[in-house]
Design a protein around this motif. Structure first.
Motif, PDB file in Angstrom:
ATOM      1  N   TYR A  29       0.832  -1.204   0.000  1.00  0.00           N
ATOM      2  CA  TYR A  29       0.000   0.000   0.000  1.00  0.00           C
ATOM      3  C   TYR A  29       0.869   1.257   0.000  1.00  0.00           C
ATOM      4  CZ  TYR A  29      -3.224  -3.617   1.540  1.00  0.00           C
ATOM      5  OH  TYR A  29      -3.951  -4.783   1.649  1.00  0.00           O
ATOM      6  N   GLY A  30       1.928   1.206  -0.818  1.00  0.00           N
ATOM      7  CA  GLY A  30       2.792   2.369  -0.975  1.00  0.00           C
ATOM      8  C   GLY A  30       3.954   2.445   0.006  1.00  0.00           C
ATOM      9  N   ARG A  31       4.100   1.452   0.894  1.00  0.00           N
ATOM     10  CA  ARG A  31       5.189   1.482   1.876  1.00  0.00           C
ATOM     11  C   ARG A  31       6.070   0.242   1.714  1.00  0.00           C
ATOM     12  NH1 ARG A  31       3.495   2.695   7.903  1.00  0.00           N
ATOM     13  NH2 ARG A  31       5.716   3.270   7.936  1.00  0.00           N
ATOM     14  N   ASP A  32       7.373   0.431   1.875  1.00  0.00           N
ATOM     15  CA  ASP A  32       8.329  -0.667   1.867  1.00  0.00           C
ATOM     16  C   ASP A  32       8.352  -1.266   3.275  1.00  0.00           C
ATOM     17  OD1 ASP A  32      10.569  -2.340   1.891  1.00  0.00           O
ATOM     18  OD2 ASP A  32      11.723  -1.041   0.574  1.00  0.00           O
ATOM     19  N   LEU A  33       8.107  -2.568   3.387  1.00  0.00           N
ATOM     20  CA  LEU A  33       8.036  -3.207   4.700  1.00  0.00           C
ATOM     21  C   LEU A  33       9.345  -3.051   5.471  1.00  0.00           C
ATOM     22  CD1 LEU A  33       6.196  -4.846   6.571  1.00  0.00           C
ATOM     23  CD2 LEU A  33       7.168  -6.926   5.583  1.00  0.00           C
ATOM     24  N   PHE A  34      10.469  -3.004   4.762  1.00  0.00           N
ATOM     25  CA  PHE A  34      11.746  -2.799   5.434  1.00  0.00           C
ATOM     26  C   PHE A  34      11.743  -1.472   6.187  1.00  0.00           C
ATOM     27  CE2 PHE A  34      15.915  -0.677   5.191  1.00  0.00           C
ATOM     28  CZ  PHE A  34      16.615  -1.475   6.091  1.00  0.00           C
ATOM     29  N   ASP A  35      11.247  -0.414   5.552  1.00  0.00           N
ATOM     30  CA  ASP A  35      11.193   0.893   6.196  1.00  0.00           C
ATOM     31  C   ASP A  35      10.258   0.881   7.406  1.00  0.00           C
ATOM     32  OD1 ASP A  35      12.974   2.028   4.374  1.00  0.00           O
ATOM     33  OD2 ASP A  35      11.360   2.546   2.974  1.00  0.00           O
ATOM     34  N   VAL A  36       9.184   0.108   7.308  1.00  0.00           N
ATOM     35  CA  VAL A  36       8.239   0.014   8.423  1.00  0.00           C
ATOM     36  C   VAL A  36       8.906  -0.638   9.630  1.00  0.00           C
ATOM     37  CG1 VAL A  36       6.017  -0.911   9.182  1.00  0.00           C
ATOM     38  CG2 VAL A  36       6.273  -0.086   6.833  1.00  0.00           C
ATOM     39  N   PHE A  37       9.626  -1.735   9.399  1.00  0.00           N
ATOM     40  CA  PHE A  37      10.344  -2.387  10.488  1.00  0.00           C
ATOM     41  C   PHE A  37      11.427  -1.468  11.058  1.00  0.00           C
ATOM     42  CE2 PHE A  37       8.556  -6.492   9.202  1.00  0.00           C
ATOM     43  CZ  PHE A  37       8.409  -7.102  10.441  1.00  0.00           C
ATOM     44  N   LYS A  38      12.107  -0.772  10.180  1.00  0.00           N
ATOM     45  CA  LYS A  38      13.226   0.077  10.594  1.00  0.00           C
ATOM     46  C   LYS A  38      12.776   1.170  11.560  1.00  0.00           C
ATOM     47  CE  LYS A  38      15.054   2.746   7.430  1.00  0.00           C
ATOM     48  NZ  LYS A  38      15.847   3.212   6.268  1.00  0.00           N
ATOM     49  N   THR A  39      11.614   1.737  11.320  1.00  0.00           N
ATOM     50  CA  THR A  39      11.168   2.873  12.136  1.00  0.00           C
ATOM     51  C   THR A  39      10.206   2.482  13.262  1.00  0.00           C
ATOM     52  OG1 THR A  39       9.344   3.310  10.581  1.00  0.00           O
ATOM     53  CG2 THR A  39      11.436   4.481  10.214  1.00  0.00           C
ATOM     54  N   ASP A  40       9.435   1.423  13.076  1.00  0.00           N
ATOM     55  CA  ASP A  40       8.319   1.169  13.997  1.00  0.00           C
ATOM     56  C   ASP A  40       8.460  -0.072  14.876  1.00  0.00           C
ATOM     57  OD1 ASP A  40       7.319   3.342  12.693  1.00  0.00           O
ATOM     58  OD2 ASP A  40       5.752   2.260  11.600  1.00  0.00           O
ATOM     59  N   PHE A  41       9.374  -0.997  14.536  1.00  0.00           N
ATOM     60  CA  PHE A  41       9.393  -2.267  15.260  1.00  0.00           C
ATOM     61  C   PHE A  41       9.855  -2.106  16.711  1.00  0.00           C
ATOM     62  CE2 PHE A  41      11.071  -6.666  16.081  1.00  0.00           C
ATOM     63  CZ  PHE A  41       9.853  -7.312  15.972  1.00  0.00           C
ATOM     64  N   LEU A  42      10.895  -1.301  16.936  1.00  0.00           N
ATOM     65  CA  LEU A  42      11.414  -1.128  18.299  1.00  0.00           C
ATOM     66  C   LEU A  42      10.345  -0.568  19.243  1.00  0.00           C
ATOM     67  CD1 LEU A  42      14.896   0.320  19.276  1.00  0.00           C
ATOM     68  CD2 LEU A  42      12.836   0.918  20.525  1.00  0.00           C
ATOM     69  N   PRO A  43       9.707   0.559  18.943  1.00  0.00           N
ATOM     70  CA  PRO A  43       8.680   1.066  19.871  1.00  0.00           C
ATOM     71  C   PRO A  43       7.487   0.127  20.000  1.00  0.00           C
ATOM     72  CG  PRO A  43       8.716   2.356  17.836  1.00  0.00           C
ATOM     73  CD  PRO A  43       9.930   1.503  17.813  1.00  0.00           C
ATOM     74  N   PHE A  44       7.201  -0.631  18.939  1.00  0.00           N
ATOM     75  CA  PHE A  44       6.081  -1.566  19.015  1.00  0.00           C
ATOM     76  C   PHE A  44       6.361  -2.664  20.039  1.00  0.00           C
ATOM     77  CE2 PHE A  44       3.961  -5.497  17.720  1.00  0.00           C
ATOM     78  CZ  PHE A  44       2.637  -5.079  17.648  1.00  0.00           C
ATOM     79  N   VAL A  45       7.563  -3.253  19.979  1.00  0.00           N
ATOM     80  CA  VAL A  45       7.940  -4.312  20.921  1.00  0.00           C
ATOM     81  C   VAL A  45       7.925  -3.787  22.355  1.00  0.00           C
ATOM     82  CG1 VAL A  45       9.808  -5.843  21.674  1.00  0.00           C
ATOM     83  CG2 VAL A  45       9.284  -5.618  19.243  1.00  0.00           C
ATOM     84  N   ASP A  46       8.515  -2.618  22.560  1.00  0.00           N
ATOM     85  CA  ASP A  46       8.579  -2.046  23.911  1.00  0.00           C
ATOM     86  C   ASP A  46       7.195  -1.700  24.452  1.00  0.00           C
ATOM     87  OD1 ASP A  46      11.287  -2.317  23.855  1.00  0.00           O
ATOM     88  OD2 ASP A  46      11.748  -0.185  23.625  1.00  0.00           O
ATOM     89  N   GLY A  47       6.251  -1.439  23.559  1.00  0.00           N
ATOM     90  CA  GLY A  47       4.920  -1.017  23.995  1.00  0.00           C
ATOM     91  C   GLY A  47       3.924  -2.143  24.213  1.00  0.00           C
TER      92      GLY A  47
END
Length: 320
Positions: A29-47
């Motif tokens: 949907y217009g986003r590269d999954l690599f970029d999504v993991f790069k920016t969002d995975f760390l705060p998601f796990v911690d939250g």
């Protein structure tokens, strides 16, 4: 240095309830999954709350000295990696004792408190492919496959509610052939799980209806001895046409006929595999590596990250 097991899994994205509708992860949907993991995975796990991960706490480990998260991304190789600390046993009260013959109690872990153990993870999203790779650390009986799979799925569902993810153990047919053709065989294992009445009486003296017994025959080359090349070729042929192994009446009389299962323990490029010829999909996706140990007694992040990259490159599959 200590040995660690790495387990490797593949994954792909697909539309909800449509596993055949595979999604290109470089353009979700217009986003590269690599970029999504790069920016969002760390705060998601911690939250994540414990109730979301089998009642366990989860957070990305932080280096005690630098105070930086052990979370790394590399755009040129398209991977993210790090260490996740999984906290268990929050509903149990447990004594911590000295590790000697006296076993003196030091303190008690109360209910509502978790003991955290760090695990290494590595997520690779190769270019020009819809199949990504997940590498997870195992240490003896300690593993996080179930917990990480839940975290991974929740992350995908949180970012793309229309999608689901399929995770499979990494079993590469050509790689298996390499292990069987060019590997150093440690042993060939013949086994028979269910014995007919006459064979059961031969071993046990009587037959029990419905009884389940397994017999095994291990062929182990001794010092300076190797498995013959012709034997290896026969084993490779059995990958596609499984019909027993030895054409020997004495072995058949012992129960090792066409119904016997064959496993091969072999080492190739320094990695040991146990390959089940009856069904190669049962091959466990484990690889042994040597890593440095940190001050806490766990795998050193830089060391295990480097060895993981070396292992993935050794497959020559364009993973990284």
């Amino acid at each position: 240095m200590e040995k660690r097991k790495l387990e490797i899994h593949t994954f792909y994205l697909h539309e909800n309830r449509k596993p055949s509708q595979i999604i290109d992860y470089s353009d979700v949907y217009g986003r590269d999954l690599f970029d999504v993991f790069k920016t969002d995975f760390l705060p998601f796990v911690d939250g994540l709350a414990p109730s979301q991960v089998n009642g366990k706490t989860t957070k990305i480990e932080v280096n005690n000295e630098s105070k930086k998260s052990l979370f790394k991304t590399k755009s040129s190789l398209r991977y993210v990696s790090g260490k996740i600390k999984i906290g268990e046993d929050q509903n149990k009260e447990q004594d911590v004792v000295t590790a000697d013959k006296n076993k003196d109690r030091l303190f008690t872990i109360e209910k509502g408190q978790s003991v955290e153990r760090p695990f290494f993870f590595f997520i690779s999203l190769p270019e020009k492919s819809n199949k990504g790779f997940i590498v997870l650390e195992r240490e003896g009986r300690h593993a996080m496959k179930g917990d990480f799979s839940k975290i991974f799925r929740k992350f995908i569902n949180d970012k793309f509610s229309e999608l689901d993810v399929k995770i499979n153990g990494f079993v590469e047919s050509e790689l298996i052939k390499e292990f069987l053709t060019n590997g150093d065989y440690e042993r060939i294992i013949l086994s028979r799980k269910y014995l007919p009445a006459d064979k059961s009486e031969r071993y046990l003296g009587t037959y029990h209806d419905g009884g389940a017994y397994q017999i095994q025959l291990n062929i182990i080359p001794q010092a300076k001895t190797v498995i013959p090349i012709l034997t290896k070729k026969k084993i490779v042929r059995h990958l596609e046409h499984y019909d027993g192994f030895f054409e020997d009446e004495d072995l058949k009389n012992l129960g090792f006929d066409e119904n016997a299962n064959i496993k091969v323990v072999t080492t190739y490029n320094g990695n040991k595999r146990t390959i089940d010829l009856e069904d190669t999909l049962k091959t466990r996706p484990y690889y042994l590596i040597d890593v440095k140990i940190d001050a806490k007694g766990f795998s050193d992040y830089k060391s295990i990250n480097k060895e993981t990259i070396t292992l993935l490159k050794s497959f020559n599959l364009g993973i990284i």
